[in-house]
Design a protein around this motif. Structure first.
Motif, PDB file in Angstrom:
ATOM      1  N   VAL B 145       3.257  -6.780   3.367  1.00  0.00           N
ATOM      2  CA  VAL B 145       3.607  -8.022   2.694  1.00  0.00           C
ATOM      3  C   VAL B 145       2.470  -8.455   1.776  1.00  0.00           C
ATOM      4  CG1 VAL B 145       3.901 -10.475   3.105  1.00  0.00           C
ATOM      5  CG2 VAL B 145       5.236  -8.851   4.405  1.00  0.00           C
ATOM      6  N   ILE B 146       1.255  -8.416   2.304  1.00  0.00           N
ATOM      7  CA  ILE B 146       0.121  -8.878   1.501  1.00  0.00           C
ATOM      8  C   ILE B 146      -0.093  -7.980   0.297  1.00  0.00           C
ATOM      9  CG2 ILE B 146      -2.385  -9.138   1.569  1.00  0.00           C
ATOM     10  CD1 ILE B 146      -2.100 -10.827   3.800  1.00  0.00           C
ATOM     11  N   ALA B 147       0.084  -6.660   0.512  1.00  0.00           N
ATOM     12  CA  ALA B 147      -0.058  -5.744  -0.618  1.00  0.00           C
ATOM     13  C   ALA B 147       0.985  -6.052  -1.676  1.00  0.00           C
ATOM     14  CB  ALA B 147       0.079  -4.300  -0.134  1.00  0.00           C
ATOM     15  N   GLY B 148       2.232  -6.295  -1.240  1.00  0.00           N
ATOM     16  CA  GLY B 148       3.301  -6.609  -2.192  1.00  0.00           C
ATOM     17  C   GLY B 148       2.969  -7.842  -3.007  1.00  0.00           C
ATOM     18  N   VAL B 149       2.510  -8.888  -2.332  1.00  0.00           N
ATOM     19  CA  VAL B 149       2.186 -10.132  -3.043  1.00  0.00           C
ATOM     20  C   VAL B 149       1.046  -9.886  -4.026  1.00  0.00           C
ATOM     21  CG1 VAL B 149       1.338 -12.467  -2.753  1.00  0.00           C
ATOM     22  CG2 VAL B 149       3.006 -11.575  -1.168  1.00  0.00           C
ATOM     23  N   ALA B 150       0.050  -9.118  -3.580  1.00  0.00           N
ATOM     24  CA  ALA B 150      -1.090  -8.863  -4.455  1.00  0.00           C
ATOM     25  C   ALA B 150      -0.662  -8.090  -5.689  1.00  0.00           C
ATOM     26  CB  ALA B 150      -2.168  -8.102  -3.690  1.00  0.00           C
ATOM     27  N   ILE B 151       0.247  -7.098  -5.507  1.00  0.00           N
ATOM     28  CA  ILE B 151       0.701  -6.325  -6.667  1.00  0.00           C
ATOM     29  C   ILE B 151       1.504  -7.215  -7.607  1.00  0.00           C
ATOM     30  CG2 ILE B 151       2.157  -4.401  -7.396  1.00  0.00           C
ATOM     31  CD1 ILE B 151       1.467  -3.089  -4.701  1.00  0.00           C
ATOM     32  N   HIS B 152       2.379  -8.057  -7.015  1.00  0.00           N
ATOM     33  CA  HIS B 152       3.239  -8.911  -7.826  1.00  0.00           C
ATOM     34  C   HIS B 152       2.433  -9.849  -8.712  1.00  0.00           C
ATOM     35  CE1 HIS B 152       6.742 -11.306  -8.917  1.00  0.00           C
ATOM     36  NE2 HIS B 152       6.007 -12.375  -8.666  1.00  0.00           N
ATOM     37  N   MET B 178      10.329 -12.408  -4.391  1.00  0.00           N
ATOM     38  CA  MET B 178      10.285 -11.274  -3.449  1.00  0.00           C
ATOM     39  C   MET B 178      10.922 -11.678  -2.128  1.00  0.00           C
ATOM     40  SD  MET B 178       6.268 -10.534  -4.082  1.00  0.00           S
ATOM     41  CE  MET B 178       5.846 -12.242  -3.928  1.00  0.00           C
ATOM     42  N   PRO B 179      12.236 -11.901  -2.125  1.00  0.00           N
ATOM     43  CA  PRO B 179      12.872 -12.406  -0.894  1.00  0.00           C
ATOM     44  C   PRO B 179      12.717 -11.454   0.285  1.00  0.00           C
ATOM     45  CG  PRO B 179      14.514 -11.791  -2.528  1.00  0.00           C
ATOM     46  CD  PRO B 179      13.209 -11.747  -3.218  1.00  0.00           C
ATOM     47  N   LEU B 180      12.770 -10.150   0.012  1.00  0.00           N
ATOM     48  CA  LEU B 180      12.675  -9.198   1.125  1.00  0.00           C
ATOM     49  C   LEU B 180      11.304  -9.277   1.787  1.00  0.00           C
ATOM     50  CD1 LEU B 180      14.549  -6.071  -0.217  1.00  0.00           C
ATOM     51  CD2 LEU B 180      15.260  -7.690   1.525  1.00  0.00           C
ATOM     52  N   LEU B 181      10.269  -9.382   0.959  1.00  0.00           N
ATOM     53  CA  LEU B 181       8.934  -9.487   1.518  1.00  0.00           C
ATOM     54  C   LEU B 181       8.778 -10.801   2.285  1.00  0.00           C
ATOM     55  CD1 LEU B 181       6.507  -8.108  -1.202  1.00  0.00           C
ATOM     56  CD2 LEU B 181       7.186  -7.086   0.939  1.00  0.00           C
ATOM     57  N   LEU B 241       1.307 -17.780   0.060  1.00  0.00           N
ATOM     58  CA  LEU B 241       1.814 -16.530  -0.510  1.00  0.00           C
ATOM     59  C   LEU B 241       3.216 -16.692  -1.080  1.00  0.00           C
ATOM     60  CD1 LEU B 241       0.666 -13.843   2.072  1.00  0.00           C
ATOM     61  CD2 LEU B 241      -0.419 -14.531  -0.041  1.00  0.00           C
ATOM     62  N   PHE B 242       4.064 -17.474  -0.398  1.00  0.00           N
ATOM     63  CA  PHE B 242       5.475 -17.454  -0.782  1.00  0.00           C
ATOM     64  C   PHE B 242       6.015 -18.781  -1.304  1.00  0.00           C
ATOM     65  CE2 PHE B 242       5.301 -13.898   2.248  1.00  0.00           C
ATOM     66  CZ  PHE B 242       5.730 -12.909   1.391  1.00  0.00           C
ATOM     67  N   LEU B 243       5.381 -19.894  -0.969  1.00  0.00           N
ATOM     68  CA  LEU B 243       5.979 -21.178  -1.327  1.00  0.00           C
ATOM     69  C   LEU B 243       5.118 -21.966  -2.304  1.00  0.00           C
ATOM     70  CD1 LEU B 243       7.381 -22.234   2.144  1.00  0.00           C
ATOM     71  CD2 LEU B 243       8.553 -21.101   0.291  1.00  0.00           C
ATOM     72  N   GLY B 290      10.093  -4.566   4.194  1.00  0.00           N
ATOM     73  CA  GLY B 290       8.909  -4.725   3.366  1.00  0.00           C
ATOM     74  C   GLY B 290       8.776  -3.598   2.362  1.00  0.00           C
ATOM     75  N   LEU B 291       9.070  -2.357   2.807  1.00  0.00           N
ATOM     76  CA  LEU B 291       8.914  -1.221   1.887  1.00  0.00           C
ATOM     77  C   LEU B 291       9.937  -1.301   0.762  1.00  0.00           C
ATOM     78  CD1 LEU B 291       8.079   1.715   4.306  1.00  0.00           C
ATOM     79  CD2 LEU B 291       6.587   0.561   2.684  1.00  0.00           C
ATOM     80  N   ILE B 292      11.197  -1.690   1.100  1.00  0.00           N
ATOM     81  CA  ILE B 292      12.197  -1.849   0.040  1.00  0.00           C
ATOM     82  C   ILE B 292      11.738  -2.945  -0.920  1.00  0.00           C
ATOM     83  CG2 ILE B 292      14.591  -2.432  -0.459  1.00  0.00           C
ATOM     84  CD1 ILE B 292      15.338  -1.355   2.256  1.00  0.00           C
ATOM     85  N   GLY B 293      11.239  -4.042  -0.317  1.00  0.00           N
ATOM     86  CA  GLY B 293      10.750  -5.135  -1.151  1.00  0.00           C
ATOM     87  C   GLY B 293       9.625  -4.674  -2.058  1.00  0.00           C
ATOM     88  N   LEU B 294       8.760  -3.848  -1.494  1.00  0.00           N
ATOM     89  CA  LEU B 294       7.616  -3.339  -2.253  1.00  0.00           C
ATOM     90  C   LEU B 294       8.089  -2.513  -3.448  1.00  0.00           C
ATOM     91  CD1 LEU B 294       4.617  -3.658  -1.727  1.00  0.00           C
ATOM     92  CD2 LEU B 294       4.629  -1.484  -0.542  1.00  0.00           C
ATOM     93  N   ALA B 295       9.205  -1.764  -3.251  1.00  0.00           N
ATOM     94  CA  ALA B 295       9.717  -0.932  -4.341  1.00  0.00           C
ATOM     95  C   ALA B 295      10.179  -1.793  -5.501  1.00  0.00           C
ATOM     96  CB  ALA B 295      10.870  -0.061  -3.837  1.00  0.00           C
TER      97      ALA B 295
END
Ligand code: SF4
Lengths: 242, 299
Positions: B145-152, B178-181, B241-243, B290-295
């Motif tokens: 999750v954190i990696a996804g947010v950082a990339i986004h 990033m709803p999935l994350l 991270l999300f809100l 998370g992985l789908i979200g990351l994609a």
């Protein structure tokens, strides 16, 4: 067991009358918080235990008084003895009681803890609980209703807030008396892992009756505590100690 | 920034966290009570508990590591609070970032492991081994999750993350983008808080509260303080991270408390998993989500 040598602890004695205004306010505050936050350890040996679930759950809800159940003696403030204690049980009760952190309070629920109740003639039960440990409050009845239990707990809260529930100090100050009764029941070689005399000395709770004939008997055979040896392996251990 | 300003922020941030954390503990107990149709504790109950525990007259210490373990457990979170930006105060958040924060939130568990180890209580040892296993379980989705947010957001700096979300409004919030994350993050949050169904290491009826079994007096008091910080850290991290962090204190607190309502309402409706079930669960669903979200994050 507390390693009192390793940690030099300064022991704060509450100043009952006198002291400066700040320390008095502080003591009042602590006493109030003590009375409003009680963790109970229920030692459910007798039939009285059946009245505790309704007292705890939605019907009477002890938590609104700040009373909540806890699971280990180290965390608890109140030891709740709910009914008759047999000699064998009493040993465990004593071990539990000595492990609790002070200030600690003991409540005897049910007539059986007061004077033996209907088990008066039984050879196997301990009759009066306050021969073996200081009891702060008895709730009599066979068995007391949850209303009575809650009323009793409220009385204890009032006593604590007023600074009167000091039964635990009595255990240190008159250890010889309590130990004598324990030895009468459990035999002369009775010994608990907690060194009550050392604790009394350490916390400044030494009284004239802390030592006596019975503690002398204890010192004669007292074996120093040793850590249990850790063993890894499959199957039953060679020797299981009782 | 002048050093005196920084010093004030560094003292204020943990203090605020503690006070908000107390309210969060109260909310947790109130929610539990309402779900069980009880009245629940009075307003200042968490404070009474802590004052009482520190006011115990006899303390049972099991040695030096026992004491240091508790200091580490509380200290790890105190340090973490200075890295979490709140409205008007950034502390040293710009120098730290998500990765440092992630490390700091692990220190309490390790400190607790040290302290509990010296108590030599079998229940405690089982408890702490379960706690570390649980950490292993929820860290995998958390890191994803954190990696996804950082990339986004293209940065690991939490202050930047908040600034970007607040500049673009609700449409740029992490939860919308990033709803999935965000859903995977909720799983990790539940694990991080150690609430049912992931309450494997406390388990009062099974291993007598595990790590806390030998803790009385000031030690348990320290753990109660730690719990306040834990609730605060977990929910504020999620809000950041999300809100979109907090525009002002009212919005910030509203979001932080709202986030916590989700895990707590779930917690008191479910029993707990066994350790291996928890790991299977946390390494399967949130990780897949998370992985789908990351994609989708890069696109
Ligand atoms: S007083 Fe009555 S209810 Fe209570 S333990 Fe004795 S026999 Fe049972």
């Amino acid at each position: 067991m507390t390693d009192t040598e390793q940690f030099p602890v300064r022991v704060e004695q509450p100043d009952r009358n006198g002291g400066n205004i700040f320390s008095r306010v502080f003591d009042e505050l602590t006493a109030f918080c003590r009375s409003r936050s009680l963790f109970i350890l229920h030692y459910c040996t007798g039939c009285g235990a059946i009245e505790l679930p309704p007292a705890m759950t939605s019907r009477f809800d002890m938590e609104r008084l700040g009373i909540s159940p806890m699971v280990s003696p180290r965390q608890a403030d109140i030891l709740l003895i709910t009914g008759y204690v047999s000699v064998k049980t009493l040993k465990r009760v004593m071990l539990t009681y000595e492990q609790m952190g002070s200030p600690k309070y003991v409540i005897g629920i049910c007539s059986c803890t007061v004077n033996g109740g209907m088990y008066w003639q039984s050879y196997a039960t301990a009759k009066k609980l306050n021969d073996y440990m200081p009891v702060d409050l008895y709730i009599a009845g066979c068995m007391p209703r949850p209303e009575a239990v809650i009323t009793g707990l409220r009385q204890l809260m009032d006593k604590i807030a007023a600074g009167e529930a000091n039964g635990w100090e009595d255990y240190y100050r008159r250890y010889d008396y309590y130990l004598g009764h324990q030895q009468r029941l459990f035999g002369e070689t009775w010994q608990t892992p907690t060194d009550v005399i050392a604790e009394a000395r350490h916390y400044g709770l030494f009284g004239p009756e802390t030592l006596g004939d019975h503690t002398r008997l204890l010192e004669q055979h007292q074996a120093p505590l040793e850590a249990l040896e850790m063993q890894l392996g499959l199957g039953a251990p060679d020797e299981v100690k009782a | 920034m002048h050093w005196s300003e920084l010093a004030i922020e560094l003292t204020l941030m943990p203090l605020v966290a503690f006070v908000v954390g107390l309210a969060m503990v109260l909310m947790m107990r109130k929610i539990a009570a309402r779900l069980q149709r009880r009245v629940g504790p009075p307003l200042l109950q968490p404070l009474y508990d802590i004052v009482k525990l520190y006011g115990k007259r006899t303390q049972t210490s099991h040695g030096m590591l026992h004491e240091i373990g508790i200091v580490m457990a509380v200290g790890g979170y105190v340090a973490a609070e200075t890295l979490l930006p709140v409205p008007g105060m950034n502390g040293i958040a710009e120098k730290g970032g998500m990765i440092t924060l992630l490390y700091l939130t692990m220190i309490p568990s390790l400190g607790l492991a040290l302290g509990v180890g010296q108590c030599a209580n079998p229940n405690g040892s089982i408890g702490i081994s379960r706690a570390l296993t649980a950490m292993l379980a929820y860290d995998i989705p958390l890191v994803i999750v954190i990696a996804g947010v950082a990339i986004h957001f293209g940065t690991t700096n939490l202050v930047d993350v908040i600034a970007q979300q607040q500049a673009g409004g609700i449409a740029t919030w992490g939860a919308v983008q990033m709803p999935l994350l965000a859903i995977a993050g909720l799983f990790a949050l539940q694990g991080m808080l150690g609430k049912q169904p992931f309450e494997i290491y406390v388990a009062p009826a099974e291993i007598a509260t595990g790590p806390m079994v030998e803790m009385g007096g000031k030690f348990l008091g320290g753990l109660f303080v730690m719990q306040c910080f834990q609730l605060y850290t977990a929910s504020v991290l999620y809000v950041t991270l999300f809100l979109g962090g907090g525009e002002n204190w009212i919005a910030f607190l509203a979001k932080a408390f709202a986030v916590l309502v989700i895990p707590m309402s779930i917690a008191f409706l479910f029993p707990r998993y066994r350790t291996e079930d928890m790991i299977t669960m946390l390494w399967k669903w949130p990780v897949v989500l998370g992985l789908i979200g990351l994609a989708f994050v890069g696109s």
